[in-house]
Every structure is written in C-alpha cells, then in structure tokens.
Design a protein around this motif. Structure first.
Motif, PDB file in Angstrom:
ATOM      1  N   GLU A 236      11.571 -12.759 -44.687  1.00 50.33           N
ATOM      2  CA  GLU A 236      11.061 -11.439 -45.329  1.00 50.33           C
ATOM      3  C   GLU A 236      10.191 -10.835 -44.323  1.00 50.33           C
ATOM      4  OE1 GLU A 236      10.923 -14.561 -46.650  1.00 50.33           O
ATOM      5  OE2 GLU A 236      11.063 -14.676 -48.765  1.00 50.33           O
ATOM      6  N   ASN A 237      10.135  -9.518 -44.253  1.00 55.30           N
ATOM      7  CA  ASN A 237       9.425  -8.568 -43.353  1.00 55.30           C
ATOM      8  C   ASN A 237       7.798  -8.643 -44.021  1.00 55.30           C
ATOM      9  OD1 ASN A 237       8.778  -6.773 -41.335  1.00 55.30           O
ATOM     10  ND2 ASN A 237      10.265  -5.224 -42.143  1.00 55.30           N
ATOM     11  N   LEU A 238       7.160  -9.545 -43.670  1.00 60.56           N
ATOM     12  CA  LEU A 238       6.038  -9.619 -44.388  1.00 60.56           C
ATOM     13  C   LEU A 238       5.064  -8.515 -44.155  1.00 60.56           C
ATOM     14  CD1 LEU A 238       4.599 -11.031 -46.770  1.00 60.56           C
ATOM     15  CD2 LEU A 238       4.049 -13.005 -45.174  1.00 60.56           C
ATOM     16  N   PRO A 239       4.822  -8.519 -42.806  1.00 56.87           N
ATOM     17  CA  PRO A 239       3.630  -7.489 -42.476  1.00 56.87           C
ATOM     18  C   PRO A 239       4.055  -5.990 -42.844  1.00 56.87           C
ATOM     19  CG  PRO A 239       4.202  -9.090 -40.712  1.00 56.87           C
ATOM     20  CD  PRO A 239       4.929  -9.258 -41.603  1.00 56.87           C
TER      21      PRO A 239
ATOM     22  N   THR B  66      19.977  -4.866 -37.047  1.00 57.63           N
ATOM     23  CA  THR B  66      20.125  -5.114 -38.527  1.00 57.63           C
ATOM     24  C   THR B  66      18.748  -5.624 -39.094  1.00 57.63           C
ATOM     25  OG1 THR B  66      20.216  -7.381 -38.589  1.00 57.63           O
ATOM     26  CG2 THR B  66      22.354  -5.940 -37.879  1.00 57.63           C
ATOM     27  N   PRO B  67      18.528  -5.364 -40.373  1.00 59.82           N
ATOM     28  CA  PRO B  67      17.125  -5.829 -41.023  1.00 59.82           C
ATOM     29  C   PRO B  67      16.758  -7.443 -40.694  1.00 59.82           C
ATOM     30  CG  PRO B  67      18.407  -4.635 -42.558  1.00 59.82           C
ATOM     31  CD  PRO B  67      19.403  -5.016 -41.358  1.00 59.82           C
ATOM     32  N   SER B  68      17.748  -8.307 -40.380  1.00 61.49           N
ATOM     33  CA  SER B  68      17.408  -9.666 -40.115  1.00 61.49           C
ATOM     34  C   SER B  68      18.546 -10.431 -39.468  1.00 61.49           C
ATOM     35  CB  SER B  68      17.091 -10.150 -41.500  1.00 61.49           C
ATOM     36  OG  SER B  68      18.304 -10.387 -42.279  1.00 61.49           O
ATOM     37  N   GLY B  69      18.277 -11.561 -39.037  1.00 65.13           N
ATOM     38  CA  GLY B  69      19.251 -12.301 -38.657  1.00 65.13           C
ATOM     39  C   GLY B  69      20.358 -12.853 -39.688  1.00 65.13           C
ATOM     40  N   THR B  70      20.151 -12.883 -40.909  1.00 66.94           N
ATOM     41  CA  THR B  70      20.893 -13.246 -42.293  1.00 66.94           C
ATOM     42  C   THR B  70      21.925 -11.841 -42.150  1.00 66.94           C
ATOM     43  OG1 THR B  70      19.175 -14.563 -42.853  1.00 66.94           O
ATOM     44  CG2 THR B  70      20.859 -13.488 -44.364  1.00 66.94           C
ATOM     45  N   ARG B  71      21.269 -10.786 -42.152  1.00 66.54           N
ATOM     46  CA  ARG B  71      22.109  -9.769 -42.567  1.00 66.54           C
ATOM     47  C   ARG B  71      22.918  -9.301 -41.197  1.00 66.54           C
ATOM     48  NH1 ARG B  71      20.714  -6.766 -47.801  1.00 66.54           N
ATOM     49  NH2 ARG B  71      18.644  -7.574 -47.930  1.00 66.54           N
ATOM     50  N   ALA B  72      22.631  -9.597 -40.118  1.00 63.95           N
ATOM     51  CA  ALA B  72      23.570  -9.718 -38.831  1.00 63.95           C
ATOM     52  C   ALA B  72      24.717 -10.598 -38.936  1.00 63.95           C
ATOM     53  CB  ALA B  72      22.630  -9.788 -37.530  1.00 63.95           C
ATOM     54  N   VAL B  73      24.222 -11.947 -39.403  1.00 66.83           N
ATOM     55  CA  VAL B  73      25.240 -12.829 -39.449  1.00 66.83           C
ATOM     56  C   VAL B  73      26.192 -12.482 -40.584  1.00 66.83           C
ATOM     57  CG1 VAL B  73      25.454 -15.153 -40.453  1.00 66.83           C
ATOM     58  CG2 VAL B  73      24.192 -14.809 -38.640  1.00 66.83           C
ATOM     59  N   TYR B  74      25.811 -11.847 -41.923  1.00 64.36           N
ATOM     60  CA  TYR B  74      26.675 -11.536 -43.124  1.00 64.36           C
ATOM     61  C   TYR B  74      27.405 -10.292 -42.405  1.00 64.36           C
ATOM     62  CZ  TYR B  74      28.440  -9.910 -47.157  1.00 64.36           C
ATOM     63  OH  TYR B  74      29.479  -9.549 -48.104  1.00 64.36           O
ATOM     64  N   GLY B  75      26.865  -9.370 -41.887  1.00 62.85           N
ATOM     65  CA  GLY B  75      27.712  -8.137 -41.589  1.00 62.85           C
ATOM     66  C   GLY B  75      28.714  -8.425 -40.479  1.00 62.85           C
ATOM     67  N   GLY B  76      28.308  -9.370 -39.560  1.00 65.80           N
ATOM     68  CA  GLY B  76      29.199  -9.610 -38.272  1.00 65.80           C
ATOM     69  C   GLY B  76      30.448 -10.499 -39.020  1.00 65.80           C
ATOM     70  N   GLY B 202       9.713 -14.668 -31.084  1.00 70.22           N
ATOM     71  CA  GLY B 202       8.233 -13.680 -31.049  1.00 70.22           C
ATOM     72  C   GLY B 202       8.225 -12.392 -31.367  1.00 70.22           C
ATOM     73  N   GLY B 203       9.499 -11.986 -31.930  1.00 68.72           N
ATOM     74  CA  GLY B 203       9.180 -10.574 -32.114  1.00 68.72           C
ATOM     75  C   GLY B 203       8.941 -10.454 -33.493  1.00 68.72           C
ATOM     76  N   PRO B 204       9.033  -9.143 -34.071  1.00 71.77           N
ATOM     77  CA  PRO B 204       8.429  -9.123 -35.643  1.00 71.77           C
ATOM     78  C   PRO B 204       9.691  -9.640 -36.686  1.00 71.77           C
ATOM     79  CG  PRO B 204       9.128  -6.788 -34.660  1.00 71.77           C
ATOM     80  CD  PRO B 204       9.216  -7.968 -33.457  1.00 71.77           C
ATOM     81  N   ALA B 205       9.163  -9.716 -37.897  1.00 69.86           N
ATOM     82  CA  ALA B 205      10.477 -10.004 -38.812  1.00 69.86           C
ATOM     83  C   ALA B 205      10.868  -8.641 -38.961  1.00 69.86           C
ATOM     84  CB  ALA B 205       9.402 -10.401 -40.167  1.00 69.86           C
ATOM     85  N   GLY B 206      11.866  -8.682 -39.791  1.00 69.95           N
ATOM     86  CA  GLY B 206      12.401  -7.413 -40.014  1.00 69.95           C
ATOM     87  C   GLY B 206      13.660  -6.772 -39.043  1.00 69.95           C
ATOM     88  N   VAL B 207      14.059  -7.585 -38.133  1.00 73.28           N
ATOM     89  CA  VAL B 207      14.913  -7.132 -36.819  1.00 73.28           C
ATOM     90  C   VAL B 207      15.890  -8.377 -36.639  1.00 73.28           C
ATOM     91  CG1 VAL B 207      15.317  -6.361 -34.639  1.00 73.28           C
ATOM     92  CG2 VAL B 207      13.151  -5.524 -36.015  1.00 73.28           C
ATOM     93  N   GLY B 208      17.264  -8.098 -36.895  1.00 79.12           N
ATOM     94  CA  GLY B 208      18.280  -8.675 -36.342  1.00 79.12           C
ATOM     95  C   GLY B 208      19.043  -7.979 -35.384  1.00 79.12           C
ATOM     96  N   LEU B 209      19.761  -8.647 -34.672  1.00 79.88           N
ATOM     97  CA  LEU B 209      20.822  -8.191 -33.753  1.00 79.88           C
ATOM     98  C   LEU B 209      22.225  -8.455 -34.096  1.00 79.88           C
ATOM     99  CD1 LEU B 209      19.535  -9.197 -30.041  1.00 79.88           C
ATOM    100  CD2 LEU B 209      19.105  -7.163 -31.384  1.00 79.88           C
ATOM    101  N   LEU B 210      23.234  -7.277 -34.033  1.00 81.09           N
ATOM    102  CA  LEU B 210      24.593  -7.766 -34.111  1.00 81.09           C
ATOM    103  C   LEU B 210      25.267  -7.049 -32.908  1.00 81.09           C
ATOM    104  CD1 LEU B 210      27.051  -8.945 -35.546  1.00 81.09           C
ATOM    105  CD2 LEU B 210      27.019  -6.729 -36.953  1.00 81.09           C
TER     106      LEU B 210
END
Lengths: 472, 472
Positions: A236-239, B66-76, B202-210
């Motif tokens: 979750e992108n909580l902030p 991507t919006p998260s690691g989960t979405r990067a994994v799925y998208g990839g 230590g980055g924010p939530a809401g960011v994944g990389l693909l």
C-alpha cells in the motif's frame, strides 16, 4: 504563472502536502504486520478508507485504494466483467469515455469480448434513454455498462443517475468513472462501481479509488494478493493514500463556494472568447457542466503552435487537437461530438484561480491566436466573413475547384479550403484532397460554422476527397 | 524502539524524504504535457530514470517505473510470457520465490499455462545446474525462468549469474526478482528482466522498477496506455519516483560500509542466539546471504505469541510461522527448505541499526522465548536434552504410544510429542495425530534437531498420523 490544466493534474492541495508529510513518518511500515509500526500504519489506512468512503458515499469495506485512476478503471471493469461472465461478454461504454476506459474496452474486444459504444450529442452528452436502448438492443445481453460522471475534455455532465436507473432496470451493473467530478461532490444515483483518481482533486499521484457496491458480482483479475481485500495488489502507498483522503475531504469542504466562483470565471471565458477571437467554437454543454472547465476550438489554428505560444505567454492549458505532439488523430471526444478539433484549447481552473489570471488570459488570447493564424497564412476574418447574397436555387454546377492538401497537416487543409471557397460561385463545389485524419472532423465542422454545405467524402487515389458546396 | 523488519519495509531514507518534498513542488504536473510544469516534470522523470538505470545496470530506455514491486513482477512475467508465446507456455520458478512471483505463476497455471518449480536445499539455495536441469527436462520448451537474487525470508543469495548462463544457453530469458538485494548492489550476470521495489531500500511506497533488456521479446498485457513506454499504465507517481531514484543512489553509496557493519551484527545474532536460547535452529546460508538478515526458529514456541511478546519488549520483527495471524500454513520458503517453522523469527536490520539495539535484543530474547514456552507448557530443556544411551540395534517394537493432537495448533503437537518421547523405550515409536498443516514440516524438523528418527506420515481417520521412532 497561471496553470489552467486542472483536468490533467491538479497542484498538490496544502492539506495533501501536510498529511503526506505526517504519514511519511507514521505510515511507512507494512499495515499487515502485527508490531507497533504496522498497527500504526493500519490505523492510518483504516481512517483514510473511512474518510474516502464517506466522500464517495459508500461503505468503507466497499472501497479499495489502487495505484492510479487508470488501474482503478481497469481493475473495476475487468473484475466486473469476470464476475458477470455468465451474463455474457458485452461491455457498454459511451463514446466519450476517458482513454483508460476505452483502452480497457479495446483489450476486452481483443480478448474476444464485444463492446457497444453509446453516441453523444454535439454537447458531448449521452441522450436520455441511450443506455436503455443500448441494453435493450444487445442481442446477447450486457455484462457491464460504463459512464463517466463528467467529460474530461469538454466538462459536460453525463446523466449518470438516469443511466443507473436504466441499468438497474436491466439488471446490469453500472461503473462510473468519476475522475473529473469526485472533488466537486459525490456521484448521484444508484451506481454499482465507481473509479476515481486523487491527483485530479489535488491529492498526490499514485492513488486511485475503486468502490464496488456489496452485491455486485466481482472477480479480481490477476495480479492478486491479500492486500486491499484482494482487489488491488502490491504494498500500500500509505502516505499518499492518507494524503488523498485528507485532501478529498478538504476540497469537498471548499467545493460549493469554489464551484460558484469558478463557474463565474468560466462563464466569462465562454462569453468573451467568441467576442474577442473571430472564428471560435466554444464546445460542451453550457449549463450541465463541470464548474471549472471550458473548451473551445479556433479555426485555422495549429493546436500545438497555440499551446506553445500560450506557454510562452505563461498560460498552461491543454488541447484535444490532432496537432499536439503526442497524438496524430484528433481527440476521440471532439470526434464523437462532431465539433471542430483544430486549434482546440481546454482551460480548467484549479481551486484558487484568481480573477486577474483569467482576465490576463482573455487579454493575451486574441493576439496569440492572431499570431498563429498569420504564421499559417490563415484567411483574414474579413475574407471569410464576407456577407453573401442568398442564392436562388439553381442547377448545381459540377466540381469547380480541387484543392490538393495531400501531405499537409491540420489546420492547413481547412485554411486552403477557406481561401478558395470565394473563388467558386455560390452553388459551386470545392473538393479538398487530404490525408490528414483531422480533416474528416474539421472540414464538416468548418462548413457548419461558416454556413457552407458539407456533401460527404469519397476515397481518392491518395487520401480522401471531401466535397463542400458553397452556400454563402 | 528497534525496528528489525527491513525486509518487509524500510523506514524512509532521509534522502528519499528530501527528494520527495522537492518533487512535490516541482513534479506534480503531467510529464507528457508541453507546458512548463509538464516539461519540468518530464526532466525530473528522465533524471530519475537515468539514476535508477545506472544503479540497476541497464539503459534508461530499458527501465520503467511501476506502482509497486508486485506490479513490476507481474508485468514483467506476464509481458515476457506473452512476448514468448511461440516458445510455449512453460514458466520455471524456484520454490522459494516471493509470493508476487508465485501468485503470478498460479494465475498463469489457472490460465492454462504450466509451471515448473525448482527445489532448494536446506539453506534455501537452488543447486548449481538446477535451472539447466529444469530447462532441459521441460518437454514443451520454456518461455521464461524466474529466480530471486536473494531470499526474502532467510536471506540466502541465489546463484543468479549461473542460472542466467544456464538460461542463456537454452535461449530462455531469466527474470530476476531483486527486491531484497537491489539496495546492496547491482544483480550480477546476464539477466533479461529485473524487478524491484523502492520501499525495500528506503524509498517511498508506490514505486517499483521493471527492466527489460533490449532484444527480449515482450508484449505488455492490459491495462496499457502511452506512459512508461507502454509498459506501466497510469499517471506517473513522480514525486515518489524521484525519491526512489535518489534514495537508491544514496543507499548504494553507503552500501559497502553498512553491509560490513550489519554483517558483523548479524553474525553476532547467528552465533549468540543458539547459545542463549535452547532448541533453536538458525536457518539460511551462513555465508552466501544478505548482510542484514537472519532467521531462526524456536522449538515449542507459537510464532504469533513470540512476535507479540517481542513487540511488547519493543522489538519489531516478522515471522514465517504458521501461527501468525494472517496465515494458516507455514511459510512456503521454510517448507521448501524442510526446516522448522514453529517459533520462526526473521530479523532484518535497517541501515543505521545500533550495536546496542542488537545487544538489547539478545538480552531480551531468552526471557521472551522462555516465557512463551512456559505458557505453552513446553518441555524444559533439561527434559528434552537428557543424554541418551546409544541403543544397541534391537528388534523394533511396534507403536508404543499415540498422541492425539487433533484440533491443536502449532506448536502444541510438537510439544506433546517432545513430552512423551521419553516414555517409550529407545527404538520405540510415537505416533502423533494432527490436523495442523505445520506439523508436516515441524515434526520431521524436530526429529532432525533432536536426533530422533522420522518415519513418515499416513492419512488417518481424522488428520494425519506422523510416526517417530525414538533413537536418543
């Protein structure tokens, strides 16, 4: 420096900023964990969900947060279609939905589903009864219908409550894309699913909302995990969620007063632009519309050049013209409405826009348009606005003139047409050869604006031949 | 208050916070727009992509956010499978991948695809040559293989470079889930696709990389739009992307020194915990591992109670035990490794963890474990650790004792087994009846730890009968 593109993305609301900062410190941990940092994150998430659900007008357990409005739209449509598989695979959408809806519809078609597009009138609004007709006429039943609450390009409000009634009568769920309107108020009527996007109301990027009413059949499509009731996977992108909910509440508190104020400013633009700039068409419904948004199209103007010049004059606006850098075809919305697309400008005022900014825009616009027109060699207003003698009906002559605009991009074909129309006699015909997709929309729209008669198109050896009969 | 669950989510790095704040002001507009706010956002996005690509070790145009690691994994995975459709529909994964990979694999299977799971050894590592074997033995070819860079539960590093060689030799792309390791350094070897998640470093939530290397066949699955090279739809979460890239660069600059320091602290935990707490198994590879992560399991302990007590003592850790509130089965990782799951604790130290915090943890742990054991009525160390006379081989007697643990949850079945084993003669058999899924893992693991002989399971009228022969 006036930013007039709220419909694209709103500047961050101060409340969103404040909430985001607080939640960065309190809400970085995994809300599914049992330790104190996790519990704290869970409390923030629960509170944000309650606030957002209240603003949407649903139960907290009906609402999940997604990474964007686009993902909410896709997840909502795909999930409802999957859940209603027994009701067939037909999806009904309006012709003027946001691209996220239309892309999802296209993916559904590519996957073997079928899509019905409900047309709109010249204001961009679907007709009363249009959804009932589309549902009734679907030979194989309908799994899901979608309708935006308000159009993102021209601001026209859609008859969502009526469409919801029509859908309910047919036993079909209705998904409402409320991206443009949610900051202004809840969506009325008995909708089944609702999608929205926080950065449109002054929340941060990275947060969408998806509400699915209890009782709506729904089966999440992959990817899935245990987060957000299994309806939106990934950490979750909580902030940002906290900031989204807090700012939604804040903009709602300001909405009534700000809507009235901005409506006045937009009314001024709607009235003044056609007085100040010749050959302009203001599009969209003049009454049933978003308070802060107005769109107009300028004949003989290249949309990209106009945007560029307005940017140089420090006004940030957007355009549905075909001649903006990222697209080769005119906006599907303007096309569905059948209105002029060239020189299209959308002005959408953020909260707090000052009257003086709007006045400065109205001062700057005529010069900017004139400058772009001059550079393109557009016909002078005097040339095109010459009073014509109403012709006696007479035997109509054959084609009098052919204009070869092949290889030329919008708005050149229309400019060349306007330049030669006076050279044929009233009742005579000009044929414009063009291979620019925008001509299909803009030549008929020009005829409508100038009182000429558009007589249709024919495929030519190269491009398309558009036939225009001089009437004035 | 020590937070020791970095592997779940890291507190926001100061550089991430700073970058996020700056980008909130500069990067809220749509980067695809032509006006100044849009151009400014585009510049920030381009710079973030360059920084992230440099850290990943790829070209900027190979990397999308991507919006998260989960979405990067799925998208990839989904994109690579779709792009390689001609190579068949077999997906190869290790048995210890993150749930986002395994959920994607399950969705692929549900959609008619096939999945091969590569086993791991007792340290959680796939064997050298294991991917080559899986590829060779796939009757219908392999479309894609996946391997994590390091395991998220036990920290064991995987032989990614070797697996990439094996995949390259077979002409199969390898997707690496680098979520746990990317902050520590680039993934070595000739991988084809790579996924990661910013909030893990230590980055924010809401960011994944693909990252998808040029030349890898790839076809994005819906939803799609024109953003992020068509590979990740929805409005870009720009401030968070900027913060993610800036913090990746920052943690990398600290990585070598901090890895050495944390490795020392983890070594201390690895060495001291078995000295301080009886009946503990430290799991995972002692050498080839992430620097900051250590996992151990405590016999006769309920994982949820242990987490709760550690939280009361102000230590935030996580657990792969079955008895944590969100799960009913033990972690698939521990199961694939064949190690004890009960009383499982994962400690993962964030950057900057102080030596004193680790010392305090080591001081607190023995008392906390003893307290949980006492409450559960666990056998005292003295009872279970009694020196046994090595038995002469003798005719093995039949079942001497049946323990009915039906309806009892982990770790009770093991506790009851431990309590009665001394009551049968050496060479005698205890049968434990249990319907708890964790028993399947924990009874054999207990036998291994205590030098008893596990003789297999049989389906019983209710639950499963586990057979243990007393050897000591």
């Amino acid at each position: 420096m006036p930013y007039f593109d709220m419909a694209s993305s709103a500047p961050l609301h101060p409340v969103a900023r404040q909430a985001l900062l607080a939640a960065l410190d309190e809400g970085w941990a995994d809300p599914s964990r049992l330790y104190r940092e996790g519990r704290r994150a869970r409390l923030l998430l629960d509170a944000a969900r309650e606030a957002a659900a209240e603003a949407v007008g649903c139960r907290p357990d009906e609402l999940v947060f997604t990474p964007s409005g686009t993902r909410a739209v896709y997840g909502g449509i795909a999930g409802a279609l999957a859940g209603r598989r027994r009701a067939g695979r037909r999806l009904v959408v309006s012709a003027v939905e946001h691209s996220s809806v239309l892309h999802t519809a296209a993916a559904h078609e590519a996957d073997g589903g079928t899509v019905t597009e409900v047309p709109v009138d010249r204001t961009g609004r679907v007709a009363p009864g249009a959804y009932a007709t589309a549902l009734r006429e679907a030979p194989d039943g309908v799994a899901l219908a979608c309708l935006q609450s308000a159009n993102h390009e021209v601001g026209t409000l859609q008859p969502v409550a009526e469409a919801a009634e029509e859908c309910a009568a047919a036993g079909v769920p209705l998904l409402v894309d409320a991206a443009q309107s949610l900051g202004w108020g809840p969506v009325e009527g008995n909708w089944s699913l609702l999608a929205a996007s926080a950065h449109k109301w002054g929340g941060p990027a990275g947060v969408g909302l998806l509400a699915v009413r209890k009782g709506v059949r729904f089966r999440t499509v992959p990817p899935t995990d245990e987060r957000e009731s299994g309806r939106s996977p990934g950490f979750e992108n909580l902030p940002a969620i906290v900031a989204a909910a807090a700012s939604l509440r804040a903009v709602r508190a300001e909405a009534a007063a700000e809507a009235e104020r901005l409506r006045g400013l937009v009314d001024r633009i709607r009235a003044r632009v056609p007085e100040l700039v010749p050959d302009v068409e203001v599009v969209g419904d003049p009454e049933r519309r978003l308070p802060h948004l107005v769109t107009f199209s300028c004949l003989y103007v290249d949309g990209e050049a106009l945007l560029h010049e307005l940017d140089r004059a420090e006004f940030s606006v957007s355009s549905g013209s075909s001649c903006t850098s990222s697209t080769l075809t005119p906006s599907h919305v303007l096309r569905a409405m059948g209105v002029l697309s060239e020189g299209n400008v959308r002005v959408s005022l953020p909260h707090g826009t000052a009257e003086t900014e709007v006045e400065r825009f109205l001062e700057a616009l005529p010069g900017v348009v004139a400058q772009v027109r001059e550079r393109l060699g557009a016909p002078k207003p005097a040339e095109t606005a010459e009073p014509a003698v109403a012709p006696e009906p007479e035997p109509e002559p054959d084609v009098a003139l052919v204009v070869d605009s092949l290889g030329k991009r919008c708005p050149i074909p229309v400019i060349e047409l306007a330049k030669v129309i006076g050279q044929v006699p009233v009742g005579g015909v000009v044929v414009v050869l063009s291979d620019d997709e925008a001509a299909r929309l803009d030549i008929p729209a020009w005829c409508e604006m100038r009182g000429q008669s558009y007589e249709g198109e024919r495929t030519a050896d190269r491009g398309v031949a558009y036939r225009v009969r001089r009437r004035a």
